[in-house]
Design a protein around this motif. Structure first.
Motif, PDB file in Angstrom:
ATOM      1  N   GLY A   1      31.808  -2.008  43.753  1.00  0.00           N
ATOM      2  CA  GLY A   1      30.603  -1.838  44.669  1.00  0.00           C
ATOM      3  C   GLY A   1      29.988  -0.851  45.393  1.00  0.00           C
ATOM      4  N   ALA A   2      29.211  -0.870  45.968  1.00  0.00           N
ATOM      5  CA  ALA A   2      28.274   0.438  46.463  1.00  0.00           C
ATOM      6  C   ALA A   2      28.764   0.230  48.201  1.00  0.00           C
ATOM      7  CB  ALA A   2      26.961   0.563  46.359  1.00  0.00           C
ATOM      8  N   PRO A   3      29.119   1.290  48.860  1.00  0.00           N
ATOM      9  CA  PRO A   3      29.319   1.315  50.166  1.00  0.00           C
ATOM     10  C   PRO A   3      28.083   0.909  50.837  1.00  0.00           C
ATOM     11  CG  PRO A   3      30.071   3.279  49.271  1.00  0.00           C
ATOM     12  CD  PRO A   3      29.301   2.634  48.337  1.00  0.00           C
ATOM     13  N   PRO A   4      28.162   0.040  52.114  1.00  0.00           N
ATOM     14  CA  PRO A   4      26.839  -0.296  52.896  1.00  0.00           C
ATOM     15  C   PRO A   4      26.355   1.037  53.550  1.00  0.00           C
ATOM     16  CG  PRO A   4      28.967  -0.955  54.098  1.00  0.00           C
ATOM     17  CD  PRO A   4      29.439  -0.498  52.666  1.00  0.00           C
ATOM     18  N   VAL A   5      25.152   1.250  53.481  1.00  0.00           N
ATOM     19  CA  VAL A   5      24.488   2.300  54.198  1.00  0.00           C
ATOM     20  C   VAL A   5      22.983   2.033  54.566  1.00  0.00           C
ATOM     21  CG1 VAL A   5      23.950   2.994  51.896  1.00  0.00           C
ATOM     22  CG2 VAL A   5      24.297   4.711  53.726  1.00  0.00           C
ATOM     23  N   SER A   6      22.715   2.542  55.627  1.00  0.00           N
ATOM     24  CA  SER A   6      21.172   2.454  55.927  1.00  0.00           C
ATOM     25  C   SER A   6      20.396   3.639  55.172  1.00  0.00           C
ATOM     26  CB  SER A   6      20.832   2.688  57.283  1.00  0.00           C
ATOM     27  OG  SER A   6      21.391   1.524  58.257  1.00  0.00           O
ATOM     28  N   VAL A   7      19.235   3.400  54.268  1.00  0.00           N
ATOM     29  CA  VAL A   7      18.883   4.285  53.229  1.00  0.00           C
ATOM     30  C   VAL A   7      17.807   4.988  54.009  1.00  0.00           C
ATOM     31  CG1 VAL A   7      17.604   4.426  51.231  1.00  0.00           C
ATOM     32  CG2 VAL A   7      19.703   2.798  51.093  1.00  0.00           C
ATOM     33  N   VAL A   8      17.696   6.318  53.942  1.00  0.00           N
ATOM     34  CA  VAL A   8      16.584   7.377  54.353  1.00  0.00           C
ATOM     35  C   VAL A   8      15.660   7.366  53.444  1.00  0.00           C
ATOM     36  CG1 VAL A   8      15.880   9.272  55.245  1.00  0.00           C
ATOM     37  CG2 VAL A   8      17.845   8.184  56.355  1.00  0.00           C
ATOM     38  N   ASP A   9      16.423   7.929  52.246  1.00  0.00           N
ATOM     39  CA  ASP A   9      15.715   7.986  50.785  1.00  0.00           C
ATOM     40  C   ASP A   9      16.805   7.985  49.710  1.00  0.00           C
ATOM     41  OD1 ASP A   9      16.145  10.772  50.029  1.00  0.00           O
ATOM     42  OD2 ASP A   9      14.405  11.222  51.642  1.00  0.00           O
ATOM     43  N   THR A  10      16.220   7.837  48.516  1.00  0.00           N
ATOM     44  CA  THR A  10      17.453   7.751  47.302  1.00  0.00           C
ATOM     45  C   THR A  10      17.390   9.215  46.615  1.00  0.00           C
ATOM     46  OG1 THR A  10      15.734   6.770  46.014  1.00  0.00           O
ATOM     47  CG2 THR A  10      17.328   5.263  47.216  1.00  0.00           C
ATOM     48  N   VAL A  11      16.497  10.305  47.018  1.00  0.00           N
ATOM     49  CA  VAL A  11      16.350  11.682  46.563  1.00  0.00           C
ATOM     50  C   VAL A  11      17.813  12.184  46.323  1.00  0.00           C
ATOM     51  CG1 VAL A  11      15.375  13.885  46.530  1.00  0.00           C
ATOM     52  CG2 VAL A  11      14.168  11.726  47.197  1.00  0.00           C
ATOM     53  N   GLY A  12      18.334  12.379  45.169  1.00  0.00           N
ATOM     54  CA  GLY A  12      19.427  13.056  44.731  1.00  0.00           C
ATOM     55  C   GLY A  12      20.581  12.276  44.702  1.00  0.00           C
ATOM     56  N   ALA A  13      20.671  10.837  44.880  1.00  0.00           N
ATOM     57  CA  ALA A  13      21.750  10.109  45.017  1.00  0.00           C
ATOM     58  C   ALA A  13      22.621  10.083  43.731  1.00  0.00           C
ATOM     59  CB  ALA A  13      21.422   8.548  45.410  1.00  0.00           C
ATOM     60  N   GLY A  14      22.036  10.047  42.706  1.00  0.00           N
ATOM     61  CA  GLY A  14      22.636  10.139  41.282  1.00  0.00           C
ATOM     62  C   GLY A  14      23.318  11.441  40.906  1.00  0.00           C
TER      63      GLY A  14
END
Length: 314
Positions: free
Chosen positions: A231-244
């Protein structure tokens, strides 16, 4: 251990939401550059073979990378530093419009780092002519003595004709020991197919490990012996830039020193820990603006917290 990353730098111009009154933000970016930066943030010895112009965006990116400890080797100087206008939806997910050319010069990798332990390629640079030919030639030249990783990081508007794009991606897959792709990458490359089935087919081309990220739904790893999901850790997303890219950096850091045979023999427990740790790196990155991956202390803390929550703490 030293890493050689080959690929583009891009100035990410993040548009402010309409009516917000905020200014656009310019962040250093480009998937390979982000991976190199993430590795340096984790204390790794890393050289980035790339192209940068002597312009404001190029100087911004160069300062960003060298400030973290990345060595930059230039394989030619473009007329202007590549850029991408980044749009964010209401969930912080990014879309890109590119202005980029990639003309990496032959022989540049030999000058960049004579003896890397690992080579990472991916994204625009691995499939965009004419520079992609150099990327593949240099990777092939080094492959007998190093391990190789690849992230297609598909950008449909730059991929050209679909069948040719798939063939180019699969040539890179066949050169690699470790491949990481997103479910969105696989959906564009092989529409309607189960991502697990695509990953299994890619294993037959040569890699020892194929990883697939699924955003908030986590990730999975596939080898010839194991299929492991996390699973993915729970998080409040600001933006997904660079996540991968942050995920990829953490993967390479975690597996540093593993040779080709060892990668194929990773246990289910090792794969689960790998996914958890890389997912933790991505979670830190999406919690703040731009491609800002964690340093080692931040990653260790985030991974420990997630491992405790998921019941996989050591």
């Amino acid at each position: 251990m030293s890493f050689l990353v080959i690929g583009e730098c891009v100035a990410d111009i993040v548009r402010a939401p309409a009516g917000s009154g905020a200014a656009d933000r310019v962040h250093p970016g480009g998937s390979p550059a982000n991976v190199a930066y993430g590795l340096a943030r984790l204390g790794r010895d890393v050289t980035l073979l790339t192209q940068l112009a002597d312009d404001p965006a190029g100087r911004l990116i160069a300062g960003h990378l060298t400030g973290a400890g990345v060595r930059i080797a230039l394989g030619g100087t473009p007329a202007r530093t590549p850029s991408a206008v980044v749009g964010l939806d209401e969930r912080g997910r990014a879309t890109y419009t590119f202005d980029i050319a990639w003309t990496l010069e032959a022989g540049a990798a030999a000058e960049a780092d004579a003896s890397p332990s690992h080579v990472h390629i991916g994204s625009i640079a691995a499939v965009t002519a004419p520079g992609a030919d150099t990327v593949l030639a240099e990777t092939g030249r080094l492959r007998d003595r190093v391990t190789v990783s690849y992230d297609p990081n598909v950008r449909p508007e730059l991929m050209g004709e679909h069948a040719e794009a798939v063939a180019r991606v699969e040539r890179c897959v066949a050169l690699s020991d470790l491949v990481k792709a997103s479910d969105e990458d696989l959906a564009w490359l092989h529409p309607g197919e189960d991502p697990l089935a695509v990953a299994a087919r890619w294993l037959t081309l040569g890699p020892a490990v194929v990883l697939v990220t699924r955003g908030a739904d986590g990730s999975f790893a596939l080898t010839r012996h194991h299929a492991v999901a996390a699973g993915a850790p729970p998080v409040s997303v600001v933006d997904t830039v660079g996540a991968g890219d942050s995920f990829m950096s953490a993967v390479l850091d975690t597996l540093a020193g593993q040779d080709r045979a060892a990668l194929g023999e990773l246990s289910a427990e090792e794969l689960a820990r790998l996914l958890d740790r890389a997912g933790s790196a991505a979670a830190v990155t999406v919690s703040r603006a731009g491609a800002q991956p964690p340093d080692r202390a931040e990653l260790d803390a985030a991974h420990e917290e997630f491992a405790l929550r998921s019941g996989r703490a050591s």
